[in-house]
Design an enzyme around this catalytic site. Structure first.
Site, PDB file in Angstrom:
ATOM      1  N   ARG A 337     -30.972  32.166 -10.434  1.00 38.74           N
ATOM      2  CA  ARG A 337     -30.716  33.473  -9.838  1.00 38.74           C
ATOM      3  C   ARG A 337     -30.480  34.579 -10.863  1.00 38.74           C
ATOM      4  NH1 ARG A 337     -26.649  31.564  -4.878  1.00 38.74           N
ATOM      5  NH2 ARG A 337     -28.270  30.505  -3.703  1.00 38.74           N
ATOM      6  N   ARG A 463     -22.880  30.385 -10.146  1.00 41.27           N
ATOM      7  CA  ARG A 463     -22.755  29.346  -9.132  1.00 41.27           C
ATOM      8  C   ARG A 463     -24.127  28.847  -8.708  1.00 41.27           C
ATOM      9  NH1 ARG A 463     -23.247  29.145  -3.907  1.00 41.27           N
ATOM     10  NH2 ARG A 463     -23.220  31.376  -3.493  1.00 41.27           N
TER      11      ARG A 463
END
Lengths: 670, 249
Positions: A337, A463
């Protein structure tokens, strides 16, 4: 105060078991005399409240929404990780532990992450027993899917609504305890301060959001489970009401705030359409499995698209820049991401963005239509299919995989993503940073705990997908209920905590004075005016890519906005009624302080790691040229900030991170 | 586009409410309905008036907080969405839009467009759960196979977001689609069987106590439900209810 993480001694795989074998317990008869306050009722708070009540404690739970079922955990789409190895693909607790530490770019605490992996399987057992309708295969067993950054299939899911189903599971467990009288539920209540007595957290001050009444609530321990602070950016994928007030108030009362600069900017969100935009909507990461991301290769084409003179389908294949495939041939569109987000920003900053605001890139499924369509034509024995036939067959496959997301996109943008590429842009999604906690999940204030997204512990600087749900439920169902007992075993003779004491008096007065200030200030600008200005500074200068000059400027600008806010904010209505503007004012006041600490933390961390990218810390040559450069020699620590008045005066405490079980490596996606 | 809004204003639960007219101008068709409400509120606050209170939170159609009755329809003129997913392109320049709170005796108004849905909470507390301890000593998740068909159907029922559109749309203000969805989710799963009879009896009793009406099979709830919960769930609840009455516990 020196930081003590209280991680137990011994080999990492035995720490949690050994620890549980030797902690103090509270006997059932005594639990009836102990009160616990839980603030926030998402996955972490809801599961904690239900479990503590079931153990026999008296729980008071607080939510600002009208029901625990509405907490923002409900919006999680993809799934929840667990090392069950049901797929037989070589998964284990160790692998889940390893993937999570590596995915977090080696900035999380090993012992906590290992414990998370150990209890992950229990979560699935628990949820199935509660009637959570996870997806199953035709044999009736649980199905798994794969997510980014890992080599196994360990993600359990319930359609695209996994967060909703897990939260409703928690909610049902809470309802059972509410019915038994073991949880007293305070809906439409907002915690406005914590109350400390002799250094221990002994209660909270809360506002009844319907009547405006200020209430005192006491307990032997207080648990904060109020989620992340992504709304400091104004625009994020968080709910409108998601806020940092409880976390910030406890920070001001002595709880250290850890790694505030670790924020996850998610690459695939629906772009902004105008200044009136109130929030951003996430499109699941899974779309990157079949979509290709591109912008025009020529600047003049990009300009024409921005002005509405050209359509994406007008751009010839040779004139498209599939920049992720170009820069990261090995991972292509499936880079993590943080990398995907920065690459989109780089292209848009260079002028290649593809909507009117210049802040969007294309996510194109055209080649997937052809790929699937050709395969389907073969399967169905269609000889010499036309291009139109192939496209139609391919669209059918995409629809079966992502139909609900395509529908959602069409409702928001009013364009048919089967005919024209989707437009996407990164948006703030999750905050890895949060209140510092030790191995027991206790903050630096005795008797004050912090769980779920609100704490900092398990995700390091980045994360992985499907790990947030796992952490929230692990903390609430399986970790906190043990660790809090160890602390409360000293409180069996304490008796009810009275609320008619100077400590409660003082905390309540402080809260009331602030509310009165807002009501009486009679300024000229709305709360949102300040929140939007703060969000712009955060996004422009403390966003996906950071440097010393901008961060220094951001700190000064945020301070300026904060000072103006206190002089000129306007809050209509009165204190003793439902007053939405008043609620927002209190939250934005806290964001205006948190934002400055956030920038300060980013300034101090002169390395690039995970979601935190410092332009000064990049690889200068070789294959990784231009990529993020982590600095393990100087920055392998958690920054834990102690409040000292102004955010700029916060004092840094370092928890050095030790990696005994995992070798530190650079993440490469080339 | 320029619009006239007729909005229900009510200071608190005891006050008498009334419809008030407002004008908003230069509304973009790309705005969501609630962003249009934000524009109105910013305008009101800037002119020293109190903004219109309305419930909302996630703004992506899943939390179930938003609850507006727009031009006589729960969640407005589009289908399969909540109010926060409604966009202004569904309206045209010069339109007059009527905005009311959910109307049902069991959902008293708290302020303006915000209603009290605690009745739903109490129904869930009466039996919307499986009495299993949360301490992690349950059996392995795969020890009990569940047919994919049953699991998928349970999931469809569990998709309910508890917004209350079904009650607001019903001429009888019945909550049977909401209760039926929860009863169905557990009735379809083996884990829910042990307490099935108690659950349906207790939840239905609480539903009646809260003052919701009965179902007369009009089907408006199904049409307006943003999550596509079907009438089948009401039928299943009725079957469960009859079964529980006949067989007892």
């Amino acid at each position: 105060m020196a930081l003590d993480s209280k991680v137990p001694e011994g080999p990492i795989k035995d720490k949690w078991t050994e620890y549980k074998n030797h902690i103090n317990l509270v006997n059932p008869a005594n639990k009836r005399n102990i009160d616990i306050i839980v603030v926030g009722t998402g996955l972490a708070g809801g599961s904690a409240a239900a479990t503590l009540a079931e153990l026999g404690y008296n729980v008071k739970a607080f939510a600002y929404q009208d029901s625990p079922r509405r907490a923002h955990s409900i919006a999680a789409q993809g799934g929840i990780n667990a090392a069950k190895n049901y797929m037989g693909d070589g998964d284990s607790n160790y692998r889940l532990f390893y993937d999570t530490v590596k995915g977090g770019d080696y900035r999380s605490r090993e012992a906590n992450v290992h414990r998370l992996a150990e209890v992950s399987g229990n979560i699935i057992d628990q949820c199935v027993a509660q009637g959570v309708p996870f997806a199953r295969d035709y044999g009736g067993l649980l199905d798994n899917r794969s997510f980014g950054g890992v080599l196994v299939s360990r993600t359990f899911y319930a359609k695209g609504q996994t967060g909703q189903q897990l939260l409703l599971g928690c909610y049902s467990a809470m309802n059972r305890q509410i019915a038994r009288g073991k949880i007293e539920m305070f809906n439409r209540h907002e915690m406005l301060d914590v109350v400390k007595v002799n250094g221990k957290a002994r209660g909270i001050i809360a506002r009844n959001l319907i009547t405006g009444e200020i209430e005192r609530h006491s307990a032997h321990a207080v648990v904060i489970a109020t989620g992340g602070y992504g709304n400091v950016y104004f625009l994020s994928t968080n709910a409108m009401g998601s806020n940092a007030t409880a976390a910030w108030k406890i920070h001001k009362k002595g709880a250290y705030f850890a790694n505030p600069c670790f924020t996850q900017i998610h690459p695939t969100c629906i772009p902004r359409s105008g200044d009136y935009q109130s929030k951003l909507t996430l499109m699941s990461e899974s779309l990157r499995n079949d979509g290709r991301i591109w912008v025009p290769a020529k600047l003049e084409d990009a300009k024409a698209i921005q002005q509405g003179k050209l359509k994406p389908t007008d751009i010839a294949e040779a004139d498209r820049d599939y920049y992720l495939e170009r820069r990261y041939p090995a991972f292509g569109n499936l880079v993590p991401r943080d990398v995907a987000s920065r690459a989109a920003k780089e292209r848009c900053d260079a002028g290649y963005g593809v909507n009117a605001t210049g802040e969007a890139v294309y996510l194109d499924f055209a080649s997937a239509f052809v790929r699937y369509g050709t395969e389907q034509a073969k399967i169905h024995g269609i000889k010499n299919p036309s291009d139109a036939e192939i496209k139609k067959l391919g669209q059918g496959i995409i629809e079966s995989k992502y139909g609900n997301l395509f529908q959602m996109y069409e409702k928001i943008i009013a364009e048919n993503p089967y005919e024209t590429p989707m437009m996407i842009y990164p948006a703030t999604h999750y905050t890895m940073g949060g209140i510092w906690v030790d191995y027991n999940l206790m903050t630096t204030v005795e008797g004050l705990y912090c769980i779920g997204e609100a704490n900092f512990s398990d995700h390091g600087a980045n994360r992985l997908g499907a790990s947030a749900l796992m952490q929230g439920l692990a903390d609430g169902y399986f970790v906190l209920p043990y660790t809090i007992g160890d602390y409360l075993s000293d409180d069996i003779r304490t008796g009810k905590i009275p609320t008619d004491t100077p400590e409660f008096e003082e905390a309540e007065k402080e809260v009331k004075d602030k509310i009165d200030f807002f009501i009486n200030n009679k300024g000229t600008k709305t709360v949102d005016h300040f929140h939007k200005r703060l969000g712009k500074v955060m996004w422009d200068k403390v966003g996906m890519s950071r440097n010393e000059k901008d961060l220094t400027a951001a700190m000064a600008e945020i301070k300026e906005i904060r000072e103006e806010f206190w002089k000129d904010v306007m809050v209509p209505g009165s204190a003793n009624e439902m007053n939405v503007e008043l609620e927002k004012a209190g939250r934005v006041a806290d964001f205006l302080e948190l934002g400055e600490l956030f920038a300060k933390d980013a300034l101090v961390r002169r390395e690039s790691c995970g979601g935190h990218f410092r332009e000064e810390s990049v690889e200068l040559d070789g294959e990784q040229k231009g990529e993020a450069k982590r600095d393990d020699v100087n920055f392998a620590f958690v920054s834990a900030w102690e409040y000292k008045g102004e955010p700029a005066d916060a004092v840094l405490h370092k928890e050095e991170l030790e990696f005994k079980d995992i070798e530190l490596k650079q993440r490469s996606y080339k | 586009m320029n619009l006239t809004l007729k909005i229900w204003r009510q200071k608190d639960s005891n006050a008498k409410g009334q419809m008030v007219d407002y004008k908003v101008n230069d509304i973009s068709e790309h705005m969501s309905f609630l962003e249009m409400m934000d524009v109105l509120n910013e305008q009101l606050v800037n002119s020293g008036e109190e903004p219109v209170a309305f419930d909302h939170d996630c703004r992506e159609g899943i939390c179930g907080m938003c609850s507006l009755y727009i031009n006589g329809e729960a969640h407005g003129p589009d289908r399969g969405i909540t109010t926060c997913q409604l966009h202004m392109r569904m309206f045209k320049d010069g339109d007059t839009i009527t905005i009311e709170p959910w109307r049902a005796a069991a959902f008293p108004v708290i302020k303006d467009l915000i209603v009290d849905r605690m009745a739903f909470e109490r129904i869930q507390q009466a039996g919307g759960y499986i009495s299993v301890n949360t301490s992690g000593n349950t059996q392995d998740a795969n020890s009990l196979p569940i047919s994919k068909h049953a699991a998928d159907e349970a999931m469809d029922a569990a998709a309910c977001i508890g917004c209350g559109a079904c009650v607001a749309s019903c001429k009888n203000s019945s909550a049977m689609l909401f209760v039926g969805a929860k009863v169905s989710q557990y009735a379809l799963l083996p884990q829910g069987q042990v307490e099935a009879a108690d659950r349906v009896m207790n939840m239905v009793a609480q539903m009646d106590l809260e003052g919701f009406g009965n179902c007369t099979n009009t089907g408006a709830c199904e049409v307006e439900c943003p999550k596509g919960i079907t009438l089948e769930n009401i039928a299943r609840m009725n079957r469960e209810f009859v079964k529980a009455n006949v067989k007892g516990n």
